[in-house]
Every structure is written in C-alpha cells, then in structure tokens.
Design a protein around this motif. Structure first.
Motif, PDB file in Angstrom:
ATOM      1  N   ALA A   1       0.841  -1.207   0.000  1.00  0.00           N
ATOM      2  CA  ALA A   1       0.000   0.000   0.000  1.00  0.00           C
ATOM      3  C   ALA A   1       0.874   1.254   0.000  1.00  0.00           C
ATOM      4  N   ARG A   2       1.969   1.197   0.725  1.00  0.00           N
ATOM      5  CA  ARG A   2       2.876   2.364   0.747  1.00  0.00           C
ATOM      6  C   ARG A   2       3.486   2.591  -0.635  1.00  0.00           C
ATOM      7  N   ILE A   3       3.792   1.515  -1.327  1.00  0.00           N
ATOM      8  CA  ILE A   3       4.349   1.659  -2.685  1.00  0.00           C
ATOM      9  C   ILE A   3       3.348   2.411  -3.567  1.00  0.00           C
TER      10      ILE A   3
ATOM     11  N   THR B   1       1.613   4.674  14.905  1.00  0.00           N
ATOM     12  CA  THR B   1       1.137   4.443  13.543  1.00  0.00           C
ATOM     13  C   THR B   1       0.950   5.770  12.815  1.00  0.00           C
ATOM     14  N   ASN B   2       1.541   5.861  11.656  1.00  0.00           N
ATOM     15  CA  ASN B   2       1.459   7.095  10.870  1.00  0.00           C
ATOM     16  C   ASN B   2       0.175   7.176  10.067  1.00  0.00           C
ATOM     17  N   PRO B   3      -0.243   8.370   9.694  1.00  0.00           N
ATOM     18  CA  PRO B   3       0.322   9.661  10.119  1.00  0.00           C
ATOM     19  C   PRO B   3      -0.011   9.933  11.589  1.00  0.00           C
TER      20      PRO B   3
ATOM     21  N   LEU C   1       3.485   9.492  19.131  1.00  0.00           N
ATOM     22  CA  LEU C   1       4.944   9.576  19.239  1.00  0.00           C
ATOM     23  C   LEU C   1       5.627   9.494  17.892  1.00  0.00           C
ATOM     24  N   CYS C   2       6.795  10.090  17.830  1.00  0.00           N
ATOM     25  CA  CYS C   2       7.607  10.082  16.613  1.00  0.00           C
ATOM     26  C   CYS C   2       9.067  10.178  17.025  1.00  0.00           C
ATOM     27  N   ASN C   3       9.931   9.618  16.207  1.00  0.00           N
ATOM     28  CA  ASN C   3      11.354   9.635  16.555  1.00  0.00           C
ATOM     29  C   ASN C   3      12.094  10.849  15.989  1.00  0.00           C
ATOM     30  N   VAL C   4      11.409  11.688  15.199  1.00  0.00           N
ATOM     31  CA  VAL C   4      12.106  12.819  14.580  1.00  0.00           C
ATOM     32  C   VAL C   4      12.694  13.789  15.626  1.00  0.00           C
TER      33      VAL C   4
ATOM     34  N   ASN D   1       2.935  16.920  13.950  1.00  0.00           N
ATOM     35  CA  ASN D   1       3.771  15.768  13.650  1.00  0.00           C
ATOM     36  C   ASN D   1       4.357  15.903  12.242  1.00  0.00           C
ATOM     37  N   HIS D   2       5.643  15.702  12.127  1.00  0.00           N
ATOM     38  CA  HIS D   2       6.381  15.866  10.868  1.00  0.00           C
ATOM     39  C   HIS D   2       6.247  17.280  10.302  1.00  0.00           C
ATOM     40  N   HIS D   3       5.887  18.215  11.131  1.00  0.00           N
ATOM     41  CA  HIS D   3       5.765  19.610  10.666  1.00  0.00           C
ATOM     42  C   HIS D   3       5.959  20.555  11.861  1.00  0.00           C
TER      43      HIS D   3
ATOM     44  N   GLU E   1      17.353   8.941   7.898  1.00  0.00           N
ATOM     45  CA  GLU E   1      17.736   7.915   6.919  1.00  0.00           C
ATOM     46  C   GLU E   1      16.778   7.898   5.733  1.00  0.00           C
ATOM     47  N   ASN E   2      15.506   8.268   5.986  1.00  0.00           N
ATOM     48  CA  ASN E   2      14.500   8.086   4.946  1.00  0.00           C
ATOM     49  C   ASN E   2      14.280   9.318   4.084  1.00  0.00           C
ATOM     50  N   ILE E   3      14.956  10.415   4.364  1.00  0.00           N
ATOM     51  CA  ILE E   3      14.767  11.634   3.555  1.00  0.00           C
ATOM     52  C   ILE E   3      16.085  12.016   2.911  1.00  0.00           C
TER      53      ILE E   3
ATOM     54  N   GLY F   1      13.171  17.668   9.452  1.00  0.00           N
ATOM     55  CA  GLY F   1      13.585  17.091   8.176  1.00  0.00           C
ATOM     56  C   GLY F   1      12.478  17.120   7.131  1.00  0.00           C
ATOM     57  N   TYR F   2      11.238  16.880   7.577  1.00  0.00           N
ATOM     58  CA  TYR F   2      10.121  16.815   6.628  1.00  0.00           C
ATOM     59  C   TYR F   2       9.794  18.160   5.982  1.00  0.00           C
ATOM     60  N   HIS F   3      10.290  19.260   6.556  1.00  0.00           N
ATOM     61  CA  HIS F   3      10.047  20.573   5.929  1.00  0.00           C
ATOM     62  C   HIS F   3      10.698  20.693   4.557  1.00  0.00           C
TER      63      HIS F   3
ATOM     64  N   THR G   1      11.820   3.813  -4.972  1.00  0.00           N
ATOM     65  CA  THR G   1      11.193   4.740  -4.032  1.00  0.00           C
ATOM     66  C   THR G   1      11.475   4.212  -2.625  1.00  0.00           C
ATOM     67  N   ARG G   2      11.226   5.056  -1.633  1.00  0.00           N
ATOM     68  CA  ARG G   2      11.566   4.653  -0.257  1.00  0.00           C
ATOM     69  C   ARG G   2      10.861   3.336   0.119  1.00  0.00           C
ATOM     70  N   ALA G   3       9.609   3.187  -0.238  1.00  0.00           N
ATOM     71  CA  ALA G   3       8.886   1.959   0.129  1.00  0.00           C
ATOM     72  C   ALA G   3       9.532   0.740  -0.527  1.00  0.00           C
TER      73      ALA G   3
ATOM     74  N   LYS H   1      19.218   1.431   9.653  1.00  0.00           N
ATOM     75  CA  LYS H   1      18.986   1.956   8.300  1.00  0.00           C
ATOM     76  C   LYS H   1      17.534   2.342   8.071  1.00  0.00           C
ATOM     77  N   ARG H   2      16.661   1.962   9.014  1.00  0.00           N
ATOM     78  CA  ARG H   2      15.263   2.362   8.908  1.00  0.00           C
ATOM     79  C   ARG H   2      15.099   3.768   9.476  1.00  0.00           C
ATOM     80  N   GLY H   3      14.174   4.521   8.855  1.00  0.00           N
ATOM     81  CA  GLY H   3      13.947   5.901   9.288  1.00  0.00           C
ATOM     82  C   GLY H   3      13.527   6.018  10.737  1.00  0.00           C
ATOM     83  N   GLY H   4      12.878   4.987  11.256  1.00  0.00           N
ATOM     84  CA  GLY H   4      12.351   5.074  12.617  1.00  0.00           C
ATOM     85  C   GLY H   4      13.312   4.607  13.694  1.00  0.00           C
ATOM     86  N   ALA H   5      14.589   4.479  13.324  1.00  0.00           N
ATOM     87  CA  ALA H   5      15.581   3.996  14.287  1.00  0.00           C
ATOM     88  C   ALA H   5      15.522   4.800  15.591  1.00  0.00           C
TER      89      ALA H   5
HETATM   90  C1  G6P Z   1      10.904   8.562  10.333  1.00  0.00           C
HETATM   91  C2  G6P Z   1       9.567   9.015  10.774  1.00  0.00           C
HETATM   92  C3  G6P Z   1       8.591   7.901  10.834  1.00  0.00           C
HETATM   93  C4  G6P Z   1       8.582   7.136   9.563  1.00  0.00           C
HETATM   94  C5  G6P Z   1       9.967   6.638   9.251  1.00  0.00           C
HETATM   95  C6  G6P Z   1      10.028   5.978   7.896  1.00  0.00           C
HETATM   96  O1  G6P Z   1      11.570   7.978  11.370  1.00  0.00           O
HETATM   97  O2  G6P Z   1       9.585   9.622  12.021  1.00  0.00           O
HETATM   98  O3  G6P Z   1       7.352   8.434  11.133  1.00  0.00           O
HETATM   99  O4  G6P Z   1       7.704   6.043   9.665  1.00  0.00           O
HETATM  100  O5  G6P Z   1      10.881   7.669   9.244  1.00  0.00           O
HETATM  101  O6  G6P Z   1      11.152   5.187   7.833  1.00  0.00           O
HETATM  102  P1  G6P Z   1      11.288   4.080   6.727  1.00  0.00           P
HETATM  103  O7  G6P Z   1      12.562   3.402   7.013  1.00  0.00           O
HETATM  104  O8  G6P Z   1      10.066   3.210   6.844  1.00  0.00           O
HETATM  105  O9  G6P Z   1      11.279   4.831   5.432  1.00  0.00           O
END
Ligand code: G6P
Ligand code: NAD
Ligand code: MN
Ligand code: MN
Length: 432
Positions: free
Chosen positions: A92-94, A146-148, A168-171, A198-200, A230-232, A251-253, A275-277, A305-309
C-alpha cells in the motif's frame, strides 16, 4: 506487574521496543508483553517474536512474550497499548508513493497524497481498536506510533472520544541527538523547545543558562551539510530563509520548502523502482533473514537503516514516565489545550510536554511568526478535513483535503490522483 500490548507486533521495529524495555527494567515492572498481528503478518510475528524472547532471556528476565492474532485477548486488562501497524502493508505504501509520482506529484508516506491515503486506511482501524480498549482496558494508555501519527492521535481524541492517548515520533529525538553532537554537548546539557504538528514542527535550542544556541546550530548545519533522517534525501535549506525563520525546521520541511528539488529526486527513484517503500521492502527482507538466526539475542545494527531507528527511546521512556510520574520533558502529539495559540484548542499538536501520571502537559509556546503560522494553520486545517473524510468516507471532503494540501496541485490533477488512489486502495477503504 504491567501488561503491554503492541498492535502490529510483527513490525521489524519490535526489537527496538524490546531493547528499550530491557534498558528500563528497573523502572518498568513488566509481567507480560503481547505482540498482536493479523494473518498476513503471521510469519513476521513468529520470527520477530522469537527474537524478542531470546532478547528477554539473554537479559535474564522472566517476562512472558505472547504472540497472537487475537487482538481482544491481548487488550484484556492491558496497562499500555502501543500501535505500530501498517494497514495494507508495504504494498500500500508503494502505491501511495508511486501513484502521485506517476503524475509528477510528490509521493511520500506521511505527506501529500500518500499521507492522506495512509490516514484514510488507518483511522477506521484505530477507531476500532479504541472501541475494544474502552471495553477491555479502559484505563490503559494508548501510545500511538502508527502514521500519520498526528492525525491518528487527533482522530482518537475527537472521534474515538478517548483521552488516554499519546502520539509519538522519533524525529525530535533524532534532532536532539544530532544537534547536541554538532554543538559538542550532551542532550541533557541543552533545552529543546518544539512546537508544531507531527512531521511539521520547528524548534529552538537553549543551554541551561538560557543562552539561545539556535543560530549556532544553523552555523554547524551549513558547515557539515548533513541530515539526520535515513529516509529523507538531504537537500540543504536556503540559508537566508532558514536564518529568517529563527527556528530549526524538521527534516520533513524539505518537502514544503524545497518541493521542486524533492519531487525531482523522487522522480529519479520512481524511474529506477527505488522509491523509499521499495527500498524498505528489500531492507525488511534482509532484516528478517538476520532475525531468523537462533544465535541472535539483541537488536542488530542493520535496523538503524530504517527511518524510525531509536524510536524505542521515545516509546519506552514515555511509558516509564507515565507509570512513574517522572515529569520528563518529551515531545509528543497531544491535545493542544491552548499551548499553541495559533491553533484550535481541541486539535492534536506535536509539542514539548511534561509527562506525568495523568499524561502529557504541553508546555505553552504561544504564537508563531507569520511564516510558520500561515503554513501550520493550513496544515492543521488539511489534517482536520482529512480526518473527517477518513471517518465519514465523504468524497467531497477528500477532494477538499487534496485541494488545500500544499503538496498536491489543485484542479483536475488532484481529482485524477484521488480517483486513481481510491480504486487502488479500495480493499482497505470500506468507508468510501
Ligand atoms: C521517520 C519518521 C517515521 C517514519 C519513518 C520511515 O523515522 O519519524 O514516522 O515512519 O521515518 O522510515 P522508513 O525506514 O520506513 O522509510
Ligand atoms: P510494517 O509494514 O512492518 O507493519 C507492521 C505490522 O503491522 C505488520 O506485521 C502487519 O502485518 C501489521 N498489521 C497490518 N494491519 C494490521 C492490523 N489491522 N492489526 C494488527 N496488525 C496489523 O510497518 P513498519 O514499517 O514496521 O511500520 C509500522 C507503522 O509504524 C507504520 O504505520 C509506520 O508509518 C509507523 N512508524 C512510525 C514512526 C513514527 O515516528 N511515529 C516510526 C516508525 C514507523
Ligand atoms: Mn515520525
Ligand atoms: Mn493542493
């Protein structure tokens, strides 16, 4: 002893969580951890669940790790429920990423058209979970990853009428870690104040003597030219604009301040099926191969290596803070209650808060400068409309959300993308 249930337990991030609990074993008297998944995630749940068991055993703890597809059994009398599920999984993300990009429009997991569709798929499920919680564990806290995450938290507050929820978010943690390093200080020596969604969100940094170090961090960012996520893909902000903001964007800005370059980068990935997915799908397959190793008894390095580390630092610290009324300063998605005076009282905001036994107490931030205010008010309105569309399945509302979202061009193109995505995701959109 505490019972914790994690919905979406088959996630490759689960070893993060387990590591975070083990680190806090002295302040968290855990008895049971229940990892819940669905039929499609059964194999992942089995693999990651067994790794979780080995981690707990290696740490010499007697915690019970239960693996189940029966959510209600897991929720019964839980003290904390954490959510990290992905409706429709990575396929679905793809689609969320590739369909907008096929029209030359930004495709991203939590922003633009993709983010709105992730909300459409997720909000009905979270409201169902809340319904179960009200019946089976009404006093439990819901810790939502769970996003968003911001919209999901707001849906729980407004439409689930459930107050014991924290998003919660790890950003923010990622920014704290990287920026304290840039200043040659520890996170504890600094005071971070975050405000936004969140993310903004934007933030300021002070030292404990009250000196504003925000500009100094900007200097270091331009010297180092690197990013924390890692994901941007990193593109530096225009320096004059950043200096004028007077706050550090997240980062999301990049998607909002540098849209053309970000779409260009994404289109290159689109062309090469990376793509990231799609990248994450490969990464995930590698991770699960590693998790299968019966000798492995800890979180492997590759997970970073995952964005949510490092998100366990947020999740486990939050749970420990609520349980022990620790009054920790953390950034969470919570009801605004006037902390950000430019935004509605009852909406969810992501803001520095003091975490108590009765939940987060947001620290008053006050008003934004006009450049932040204009954007954040538009983004919040877009979130409100998106949530309403997700709850009602109203097509006009969905089109409204697409129209006002700054990352989706308005007009025929918005409608075309919306219609195509509604068809592509129809199995996970019973409300439309
Ligand atoms: C960041 C965001 C998360 C998002 C993740 C994606 O850490 O805070 O909300 O889910 O990146 O990482 P991924 O490795 O799935 O692209
Ligand atoms: P994933 O694709 O591995 O999904 C996790 C699990 O959820 C899977 O095992 C899947 O089978 C399961 N699942 C799907 N629908 C379910 C349902 N209805 N009930 C129970 N389980 C269900 O996803 P992931 O990459 O591990 O990410 C999980 C979620 O966490 C995503 O929504 C992601 O966006 C989010 N996330 C958020 C942050 C943050 O900063 N807030 C950080 C990382 C990940
Ligand atoms: Mn996040
Ligand atoms: Mn638009």
């Amino acid at each position: 002893r505490i019972k914790i249930a994690t919905i979406g337990g088959g996630s490759s991030y689960t070893p993060e969580l387990i590591e975070g609990y083990i680190k806090r074993k002295d302040e968290l008297p855990i008895g049971e951890i229940w990892l819940v998944d669905i039929e499609e995630g059964k194999e992942k749940l089995e693999i990651v669940g067994n790794l979780a068991r080995r981690m707990v055993q290696k740490a010499g703890l007697d915690w019970e790790i239960h693996l189940t597809l029966d959510r209600r059994e897991a929720l019964k009398d839980a003290d904390f429920v954490s959510t990290q599920f992905r409706v429709g999984l990575l396929d679905a993300r793809i689609k969320d990423e590739r369909i907008p990009l096929s029209h030359g429009v930004l495709g991203q997991e939590t922003n633009g058209a993709g983010g709105m569709f992730k909300a459409f798929r997720t909000i009905p499920v979270i409201l169902d979970i809340v319904k179960d919680m009200k019946e089976l564990c009404p006093n439990a806290w819901l810790v939502n990853f769970t996003n968003p995450a911001g919209m999901v938290t707001e849906a729980v507050l407004k439409y689930g009428n459930f107050e014991r929820v924290v998003g919660l978010c790890n950003v923010p943690i990622g920014h704290n870690m990287r920026e304290s390093q840039l200043l040659g200080k520890t996170v504890e020596e600094l005071q971070f104040q975050y405000a936004g969604l969140n993310h903004h969100h934007w933030h300021k940094i002070h030292d404990k003597d009250g000196n504003d170090l925000t500009e100094k961090v900007m200097d270091a960012i331009y010297e180092n030219q690197d990013n924390i996520m890692e994901n941007i893909k990193f593109i530096p902000f225009f320096e004059e604009q950043l200096r004028d903001l007077g706050m550090l964007p997240c980062g999301y800005h990049q998607y909002y301040y540098l849209t053309d370059d970000m779409v260009k980068k994404e289109l290159e990935e689109f062309a090469t099926n990376s793509t990231r997915a799609e990248t994450v799908k490969k990464l995930e397959a590698e991770l699960f191969e590693i998790y299968k190793n019966p000798e492995l008894g800890e979180k492997p390095e590759q997970l970073s290596k995952r964005g949510g580390a490092y998100y366990s630092d947020a999740a486990c610290e939050l749970i420990a803070s609520i349980h022990n009324d620790k009054r920790t300063d953390m950034v969470v998605s919570t009801r605004n209650n006037g902390a950000l005076s430019d935004l509605p009282y009852d909406c969810a905001v992501e803001v520095s808060s003091i975490i108590t036994a009765t939940g987060p107490k947001p620290i008053n931030f006050g008003k934004f400068p006009a450049a932040q205010r204009g954007l954040v008010q538009l983004m919040k309105a877009m979130e409100e409309v998106t949530i309403e569309a997700a709850v009602t399945g109203n097509y006009g509302k969905a089109l409204q959300a697409f129209t006002i979202n700054p990352l989706v061009p308005s007009g025929k193109i918005a409608k075309t993308i919306l219609d195509e995505m509604l068809v592509a995701h129809k199995d996970h959109l019973p409300q439309f």
